[in-house]
Structure formats: C-alpha cells, structure tokens
Write an enzyme that holds these catalytic residues in place. Structure first.
Site, short mmCIF file in Angstrom:
data_model
loop_
_atom_site.label_atom_id
_atom_site.label_comp_id
_atom_site.label_asym_id
_atom_site.label_seq_id
_atom_site.Cartn_x
_atom_site.Cartn_y
_atom_site.Cartn_z
N ASP A 127 50.36 44.97 35.06
CA ASP A 127 49.53 43.88 34.52
C ASP A 127 50.15 42.55 34.93
O ASP A 127 51.21 42.16 34.42
CB ASP A 127 49.44 44.01 33.00
CG ASP A 127 48.45 43.01 32.43
OD1 ASP A 127 48.59 41.79 32.69
OD2 ASP A 127 47.51 43.43 31.74
N ARG A 171 39.80 40.97 30.85
CA ARG A 171 39.09 42.26 30.91
C ARG A 171 39.14 42.89 29.54
O ARG A 171 40.22 43.04 28.95
CB ARG A 171 39.81 43.21 31.87
CG ARG A 171 39.79 42.79 33.29
CD ARG A 171 39.97 43.94 34.24
NE ARG A 171 41.06 44.87 33.95
CZ ARG A 171 41.31 45.94 34.68
NH1 ARG A 171 40.55 46.24 35.71
NH2 ARG A 171 42.32 46.74 34.38
N THR A 177 36.31 48.51 27.84
CA THR A 177 35.23 48.64 28.83
C THR A 177 35.61 48.10 30.20
O THR A 177 34.93 48.39 31.19
CB THR A 177 33.99 47.86 28.36
OG1 THR A 177 34.35 46.46 28.32
CG2 THR A 177 33.54 48.29 26.98
N ASP A 199 50.85 39.88 32.11
CA ASP A 199 51.98 40.25 31.26
C ASP A 199 53.31 40.04 31.98
O ASP A 199 54.28 39.57 31.40
CB ASP A 199 51.86 41.72 30.82
CG ASP A 199 50.86 41.90 29.69
OD1 ASP A 199 50.46 40.88 29.09
OD2 ASP A 199 50.46 43.05 29.42
C1 PRP Z 1 43.74 40.65 35.18
C2 PRP Z 1 43.87 39.90 36.50
C3 PRP Z 1 42.43 39.65 36.87
C4 PRP Z 1 41.73 40.87 36.35
C5 PRP Z 1 41.44 41.80 37.50
O1 PRP Z 1 43.49 39.77 34.14
O2 PRP Z 1 44.63 38.74 36.42
O3 PRP Z 1 41.89 38.48 36.29
O4 PRP Z 1 42.63 41.52 35.43
O5 PRP Z 1 40.69 42.88 37.09
P1 PRP Z 1 39.16 43.08 37.50
O6 PRP Z 1 39.10 42.83 38.98
O7 PRP Z 1 38.92 44.53 37.15
O8 PRP Z 1 38.33 42.14 36.71
P2 PRP Z 1 43.53 40.24 32.60
O9 PRP Z 1 42.18 40.66 32.15
O10 PRP Z 1 44.62 41.26 32.43
O11 PRP Z 1 43.85 38.91 31.85
P3 PRP Z 1 45.20 38.03 31.86
O12 PRP Z 1 45.28 37.38 33.19
O13 PRP Z 1 44.98 37.09 30.75
O14 PRP Z 1 46.38 38.95 31.62
N1 URA Z 2 44.72 43.59 36.24
C1 URA Z 2 46.05 43.61 36.49
O1 URA Z 2 46.79 42.71 36.07
N2 URA Z 2 46.54 44.64 37.19
C2 URA Z 2 45.77 45.63 37.67
O2 URA Z 2 46.29 46.56 38.32
C3 URA Z 2 44.39 45.58 37.39
C4 URA Z 2 43.88 44.55 36.68
#
Ligand code: PRP
Ligand code: URA
Length: 209
Positions: free
Chosen positions: A200, A104, A108, A203
């Site tokens: 997150d 994400r 945005t 993380d």
């Molecule tokens: C997180 C999570 C999803 C997404 C959910 O990933 O693992 O993929 O956010 O959010 P959304 O429904 O609003 O799209 P992130 O973008 O933090 O990436 P990561 O898994 O690499 O930490």
């Molecule tokens: N992605 C995450 O990892 N946590 C949230 O709460 C939303 C998006």
C-alpha cells in the site's frame, strides 16, 4: 490510443527494488518515491516546446533554447500522490498544484472522491495526474473524469507502478490519455493489489497501516 511509456533504466530498476523491499522504512521509501518522481517528470515533459533566446557565453554571442512559457498543473491523487509532488517541483518550480482526494473502498475497491481543489483557469494548462499506483484504474479514471469537467487540454498520467489491468481500464475510459510509468508489473492479486508491487503506497509513504 494514448501512448504508454515504461522507463527502462538500471537506476530506476534499482530504486524500484528498494521500494518493493518490505524492509525499506518510511523515510527511505519517501525519498525514493521523490527521486523516481523527478525521473518520471523528465520523461513526461520530453515534448515540452522550447524557443531560442540570445545569450552571451564567456566566448561569444549565441542563440540557445529555453523552455517556452507553458502553464502546467500537477494533480496528485491523495494521499499517495502527494509523495510525488516534490520530485516534480524540484525540476519545474513554477508548477501549479491541484489536489483530488480519492480512496479505494476497502471492500468493493470502488474509487470514492472526498476532496477537490483545482487551480483557477485549468483550461489554460496541460495537466499531469500523479499517483504511485495504477491498480484497477478506478482512482485514476475518477480523477481524470473530474479534470475533464474542468479542462479540454491534454491530460497525462504518471505512475511509479502500473499493471496491465489498470492500463487497459484507462485506455478504455480515457483513450486520449498518455501514461508514463516507472514499471508495468505482472498482474493484480485477488484483493486488487499489484503483484509483485510494493504494498500500500500511501501507508508506506506516511507510515500508517
Ligand atoms: C491507492 C493508490 C491509488 C489507488 C490505486 O490509494 O495510491 O490512488 O490505490 O488503486 P486503483 O487503481 O485500484 O484505484 P488508496 O485508495 O490506498 O488511498 P491512499 O492513497 O489514501 O492510501
Ligand atoms: N493501491 C496500492 O497502494 N497498492 C496496490 O498494490 C494497489 C492499490
């Protein structure tokens, strides 16, 4: 409209509370994500077909069910979805794994694709997309869009924490997709994080921030 299943079980609730707790450290967090994923794998495969084979118990001959050979592919959305894969392969060792990298945009919150590697002949397999978090739904919608370019077979989505906004977005974009989630939380906050949520997921699984 796709079916939405929320697991309602005391052990799942207990493990979710451990995940939500900000004091839970990386190793423990990762282990619980894996354990919950195995439980979710049971639920999402509830309708797998079986066939009878003849075996002998120590007492008698009998016909009993085994899983029908079925091609199944699990597709984690990188990064956080990776934490769920082992929970699935513990239960179903013959699964094939595809990978889709999406993050994400921090400003945005738009889903940005950066990686894709899918098994050959995806069109012969049922596909299960795994990602611990369904927030706005942008990442899952983008992943399912990519998969639908490669298969016309049913696609299911498995999450650990979903929220009403994300579920609604999936149902609008992909009304044919069933969702299985450990819990449906209350709502998104102003930064599009799930409340109460667990923070997150990527993380916390990988010890980054
Ligand atoms: C997180 C999570 C999803 C997404 C959910 O990933 O693992 O993929 O956010 O959010 P959304 O429904 O609003 O799209 P992130 O973008 O933090 O990436 P990561 O898994 O690499 O930490
Ligand atoms: N992605 C995450 O990892 N946590 C949230 O709460 C939303 C998006």
């Amino acid at each position: 409209m796709g079916k939405v299943t929320e697991i309602n079980h005391p052990i799942v609730k207990h493990k979710l509370t451990q995940l939500r707790n900000k004091e839970t450290k990386t190793k423990n967090f990762k282990d619980i994500v894996k354990e919950l994923s195995t439980i979710l794998a049971y639920e999402v495969t509830r309708d797998l077909p079986t066939e009878e084979i003849e075996i002998e118990t120590p007492l008698t001959k009998t016909k009993q069910p085994v899983l029908k050979n079925k091609n199944m592919v699990v597709v984690p959305i990188l990064r956080a979805g990776l934490g769920m894969v082992e929970g699935f392969t513990d239960l179903l060792p013959n699964l094939k794994i595809g990978h889709i990298g999406i993050y994400r945009d921090p400003e945005t919150k738009e889903a940005i694709e950066y990686f894709k590697k899918l098994p050959d002949n995806l069109n012969e397999s049922e596909v299960i997309v795994v990602d611990p978090m369904l927030a706005t739904g942008g990442s899952a919608i983008a992943a399912i869009d990519i998969l639908k370019e490669n298969t016309s077979k049913p696609i299911k989505l498995v999450n650990i924490v979903a929220c009403p906004e994300g579920i609604e977005a999936i149902q609008e974009a992909h009304p044919d997709v069933d969702i299985v989630t450990a819990v449906i939380d209350e709502k998104l906050d102003e930064n599009k994080y799930i409340l109460p949520g667990l923070g997150d997921a990527g993380d916390r699984i990988f010890g980054t921030n």
